[in-house]
Structures are given as C-alpha cells and as structure tokens.
Design a protein around this motif. Structure first.
Motif, PDB file in Angstrom:
ATOM      1  N   ALA A 169       0.820  -1.218   0.000  1.00  0.00           N
ATOM      2  CA  ALA A 169       0.000   0.000   0.000  1.00  0.00           C
ATOM      3  C   ALA A 169       0.851   1.263   0.000  1.00  0.00           C
ATOM      4  O   ALA A 169       0.799   2.087   0.912  1.00  0.00           O
ATOM      5  CB  ALA A 169      -0.943  -0.004   1.189  1.00  0.00           C
ATOM      6  N   SER A 218      -7.166   3.856  -4.180  1.00  0.00           N
ATOM      7  CA  SER A 218      -7.761   3.340  -2.944  1.00  0.00           C
ATOM      8  C   SER A 218      -8.695   2.174  -3.195  1.00  0.00           C
ATOM      9  O   SER A 218      -9.059   1.456  -2.261  1.00  0.00           O
ATOM     10  CB  SER A 218      -8.509   4.458  -2.211  1.00  0.00           C
ATOM     11  N   GLU A 219      -9.066   1.965  -4.456  1.00  0.00           N
ATOM     12  CA  GLU A 219      -9.934   0.835  -4.799  1.00  0.00           C
ATOM     13  C   GLU A 219      -9.147  -0.442  -5.078  1.00  0.00           C
ATOM     14  O   GLU A 219      -9.730  -1.522  -5.181  1.00  0.00           O
ATOM     15  CB  GLU A 219     -10.785   1.198  -6.018  1.00  0.00           C
ATOM     16  N   LEU A 220      -7.823  -0.329  -5.208  1.00  0.00           N
ATOM     17  CA  LEU A 220      -6.990  -1.516  -5.393  1.00  0.00           C
ATOM     18  C   LEU A 220      -6.955  -2.322  -4.100  1.00  0.00           C
ATOM     19  O   LEU A 220      -7.027  -1.778  -2.997  1.00  0.00           O
ATOM     20  CB  LEU A 220      -5.573  -1.119  -5.792  1.00  0.00           C
ATOM     21  N   SER A 221      -6.808  -3.620  -4.226  1.00  0.00           N
ATOM     22  CA  SER A 221      -6.890  -4.495  -3.051  1.00  0.00           C
ATOM     23  C   SER A 221      -5.839  -4.159  -2.000  1.00  0.00           C
ATOM     24  O   SER A 221      -6.113  -4.248  -0.797  1.00  0.00           O
ATOM     25  CB  SER A 221      -6.746  -5.963  -3.482  1.00  0.00           C
ATOM     26  N   PHE A 229      -4.726  -1.295  -1.172  1.00  0.00           N
ATOM     27  CA  PHE A 229      -5.023  -0.033  -0.503  1.00  0.00           C
ATOM     28  C   PHE A 229      -6.403  -0.011   0.157  1.00  0.00           C
ATOM     29  O   PHE A 229      -6.654   0.797   1.046  1.00  0.00           O
ATOM     30  CB  PHE A 229      -4.953   1.121  -1.506  1.00  0.00           C
ATOM     31  N   GLU A 230      -7.264  -0.877  -0.283  1.00  0.00           N
ATOM     32  CA  GLU A 230      -8.660  -0.846   0.146  1.00  0.00           C
ATOM     33  C   GLU A 230      -8.796  -1.011   1.659  1.00  0.00           C
ATOM     34  O   GLU A 230      -8.186  -1.897   2.262  1.00  0.00           O
ATOM     35  CB  GLU A 230      -9.444  -1.958  -0.561  1.00  0.00           C
ATOM     36  N   GLY A 231      -9.570  -0.133   2.277  1.00  0.00           N
ATOM     37  CA  GLY A 231      -9.839  -0.221   3.705  1.00  0.00           C
ATOM     38  C   GLY A 231      -8.754   0.352   4.593  1.00  0.00           C
ATOM     39  O   GLY A 231      -8.889   0.343   5.814  1.00  0.00           O
ATOM     40  N   ARG A 232      -7.680   0.879   4.009  1.00  0.00           N
ATOM     41  CA  ARG A 232      -6.594   1.454   4.803  1.00  0.00           C
ATOM     42  C   ARG A 232      -6.763   2.969   4.952  1.00  0.00           C
ATOM     43  O   ARG A 232      -7.433   3.613   4.150  1.00  0.00           O
ATOM     44  CB  ARG A 232      -5.235   1.141   4.161  1.00  0.00           C
ATOM     45  N   ASN A 245     -11.083  11.609   4.202  1.00  0.00           N
ATOM     46  CA  ASN A 245     -11.412  10.182   4.125  1.00  0.00           C
ATOM     47  C   ASN A 245     -10.752   9.370   5.234  1.00  0.00           C
ATOM     48  O   ASN A 245     -10.344   8.227   5.023  1.00  0.00           O
ATOM     49  CB  ASN A 245     -11.034   9.641   2.741  1.00  0.00           C
TER      50      ASN A 245
END
Length: 253
Positions: free
Chosen positions: A61, A185-188, A190-193, A214
């Motif tokens: 990430a 941010s939609e890449l796996s 990065f998602e949820g971080r 965000n």
C-alpha cells in the motif's frame, strides 16, 4: 477546512501504522529537493530501496503520485516496482485498468509552450501529457506566464491550467491527484486502509484534502498554506520519517 501557513501551528506527522495505513507520496519537493531545472534533481541512492522496503512493510500500500511523466518517475526511481501515477493521473502503472489519455491537440500545445518559453527566455518542461513553463529564473514574469497559459487553455479545451511552484502547467482536463487517490484506494492493497498523503505544492492540495476527508491525514512539505494537519520542513525530514517507519520508530520532529 482552514488553510494555515504557520509552521509553528502544525506538528510533525505521527508514526505510520504498517497494518492500517496506505501511503501516497508526491515526488518533486517531497521525496527529493527542488532543483533549478527539473532534470537537475538529486535522488538519494538509497531512496528506491527505502520505498521498496516500506511498500513491503505496508503490504503493497504505497504509491507515487506526481505531475511528472511516468517514464521520468520510473527512471529516477529504478528499483521501486510499486504503483506510480504520472501526469496528474493521466498515466499510471500498477493499476487494474489503464489510465492513459491522449488529449486532443497535445503536440500543437506543447510546441506553442516551447516557443513562448524560448522567446521569453524562460524554461519549458516537456511532459508526456502536457507541458510547463518555469519562471524561477525571473519571478517578475509570473503574470505574463499565467496570462499565456489561460489564453492557451481557452483554445485547447482538453487542457486545464495548473499553477505550480514558480511554474504554470497545462495538464489534461479531468485528471488530478485526488482523482488518482480515489482509483488507487480501490486496489486491493489499498482498500480499507487509512490514506496518508505527502506533498509540497498547490497541485497537491486536493489530494491532501482528500486524505484528510477520508479518515486519513496529509503532510505538507515546506512552507505555505495547506489543508494538511501535519508538516515537515524539507524532503530530507520526510525521508527520515520514512526510514524511521522502516525501523518501527516514531519520527519526532
């Protein structure tokens, strides 16, 4: 969000959380010091290695987000193989879908910018999806350069004027650093971080604001107004903060 240009009122950033943070980094004026000309920057020998190791610590990430062309970023940061966004989002690597965009009239616009800079005794910077005219050598020419850029954008509708440090750039309309963060941010990886963005210029303010809005935070590098909650005075301090993250230490400015 209130802008603030007083370094004394902004603390240094907290330590990165390798299990929960996603890190987005500008290049010029952030990872490396600004130079008299774009090709005169000095990249520390260990910087690509530090970025590569930190990306591994963050489970992938970490991304570079810059107004530079993707080719230049790859050349300067050989050894770092993570995601990179160039030309304010108009081109990228490591994305699930290509972002490349060729605006109408690109070569003609670039020629007009190069001719203007040459006739004015200023520096033209060629970019893969636009161009920039630098007035660092003569700051009194700022209004002239800005006027030229806005007039050019009126004729080349696929481009938007982008003010920068001692320069004015024309970039593809519809692309921006905050827009690039949305896609990243939609890449796996990065998602949820929690998004953490570091940048130094007016071109970075939308991305700094996006990170703040965000659930994350921004780090303003250097002086000047910013929406970011945190500040570091120079790229050297940011590189120290990154190295400290590798060692698992808080960076105390």
């Amino acid at each position: 969000m209130i802008l603030d240009d007083s370094p004394q009122t902004k603390p240094g950033p907290p330590a990165l959380n390798p299990y929960g943070d996603a890190l987005f980094l500008d290049f010029d004026g952030c990872l490396v010091e600004i130079a008299p000309t774009p090709d005169a920057i000095k990249v520390p020998d260990d910087l690509p290695h530090v970025l590569q190791e930190l990306a591994a610590r963050l489970n992938g990430a970490l991304a570079i987000v810059s107004g530079r062309s993707l080719h230049e970023l790859e050349t300067f940061l050989q050894g770092f193989d993570g995601p990179m966004v160039g030309s304010h989002g108009a081109e990228a690597r490591g994305m699930t879908a290509p972002m490349a965009h060729q605006p109408v009239g690109l070569s003609d616009l670039q020629q007009e910018m190069a001719d203007f800079a040459s006739q004015s005794g200023l520096l033209y910077e060629h970019k893969s999806h636009g161009g920039a005219v630098h007035f660092r050598s003569d700051p009194t020419r700022q209004a002239q350069v800005e006027g030229f850029a806005h007039a050019l954008a009126e004729r080349y509708r696929d481009f938007t004027v982008q003010p920068a440090k001692m320069a004015v750039e024309l970039r593809p309309t519809g692309f921006s650093k905050d827009g690039a963060l949305v896609l990243l941010s939609e890449l796996s990886a990065f998602e949820g971080r929690r998004p953490v963005y570091a940048g130094d210029d007016t071109t970075d303010e939308p991305a700094l604001a996006w990170a703040e809005a965000n659930g994350g935070f921004g780090i303003k590098i250097g002086a000047g107004e910013s929406v970011a909650r945190f500040r570091l005075p120079e790229p050297q301090q940011l590189r120290g903060w990154l190295s400290a993250a590798l060692e698992g230490e808080a960076w105390d400015v």
